[in-house]
Design an enzyme around this catalytic site. Structure first.
Site, mmCIF file in Angstrom:
data_model
loop_
_atom_site.group_PDB
_atom_site.id
_atom_site.type_symbol
_atom_site.label_atom_id
_atom_site.label_comp_id
_atom_site.label_asym_id
_atom_site.label_seq_id
_atom_site.Cartn_x
_atom_site.Cartn_y
_atom_site.Cartn_z
ATOM 1 N N SER A 153 -8.057 41.484 -25.944
ATOM 2 C CA SER A 153 -7.503 40.660 -26.770
ATOM 3 C C SER A 153 -7.448 40.254 -28.003
ATOM 4 O O SER A 153 -7.560 38.771 -28.884
ATOM 5 C CB SER A 153 -7.144 39.180 -25.923
ATOM 6 N N LYS A 191 -12.170 33.512 -26.700
ATOM 7 C CA LYS A 191 -11.859 33.086 -27.515
ATOM 8 C C LYS A 191 -11.917 31.889 -28.869
ATOM 9 O O LYS A 191 -12.890 31.499 -28.759
ATOM 10 C CB LYS A 191 -9.893 31.805 -26.991
#
Length: 233
Positions: A153, A191
């Site tokens: 991701s 993230k």
């Protein structure tokens, strides 16, 4: 106020610069201070750097400058110890002029390796601990640990499955920084951090994934990305 070891280290670095024009290696500092590992040297250097006593030159593995000495660097020393003049800009410039090229970046620090972390959906909390050698030149000031990246991701940020994320330990971060976020004290993920109206948004760097949004109380920042190591097969 410096600790005894911090005081001893800065005097050792200063003396080596005076004698040779080259800062000592991590191994030399470890032996001079009778420390058990190079990670102890790294912590001392980071503390001195954060307090403004020394400065690292970028992109050079063994380039340290003594910016200033503690006030008791001479008066607190034994009479047999060599006196060390205060480091001002002229002294620093003179040292830089006579310094020779540093050795290759072969100083390494043993950094704790805390298992795996998701760059996809959160998968597991940080647990277990071994260690891995990391080039000292990749680490700035502060306490660091490493995590193996799992998932894709964050590929658009250059972070790939199987990479090792080098993380500076902290519980605060600014919007837009890449962080290790622990969700519900159970699941860790890597993230971009965003805050909005009492919520935390954890953004991926891959268009195939959606942002993850949580109430602020559910998310704990455990560190900020400081660098990456990649294995090539």
């Amino acid at each position: 106020m410096l600790t005894a070891k911090q005081h001893e280290l800065i005097r050792f670095i200063q003396q080596r610069l005076e004698d040779t024009g080259i800062s000592p290696s991590f191994e030399e500092m470890k032996e001079a201070l009778d420390l058990k590992s190079k990670s102890g040297v790294h912590r001392l250097i980071s503390a001195l750097e954060e307090r403004g006593f020394i400065r690292r030159l970028p992109n050079r593995a063994r380039a340290l400058e003594v910016v200033k000495l503690p006030e008791d660097a001479v008066t607190g020393a034994s009479s047999s110890a060599p006196k060390m003049p205060a480091a001002n800009d002229a002294v620093i410039a003179a040292r830089a002029a006579k310094a020779v090229a540093p050795d290759p970046a072969n100083d390494v620090i043993d950094v704790p390796l805390h298992g795996r972390i998701a760059a996809g959906a959160p998968i597991e909390a940080i647990e277990g601990q071994t260690s891995m050698p990391v080039p000292a030149a990749l680490l700035g000031p502060g306490d660091h640990y490493a995590l193996e990246v799992s998932g894709d991701s964050m590929v658009e940020a250059g972070i790939f499955d199987g990479d090792f994320a080098l993380v500076r330990r902290t519980d605060t971060a600014r919007d837009g920084e890449i962080v290790v976020a622990l969700v519900d004290n159970e699941e860790a993920t890597l993230k971009y951090l965003r805050r909005e109206d009492g919520y935390i948004r954890l953004d991926p760097a891959n268009g195939a994934y959606e942002p993850q949004v949580y109430e602020s109380r559910r998310v704990q920042v455990q560190g900020k990305l400081a660098g990456l190591l990649r294995r090539y097969h």
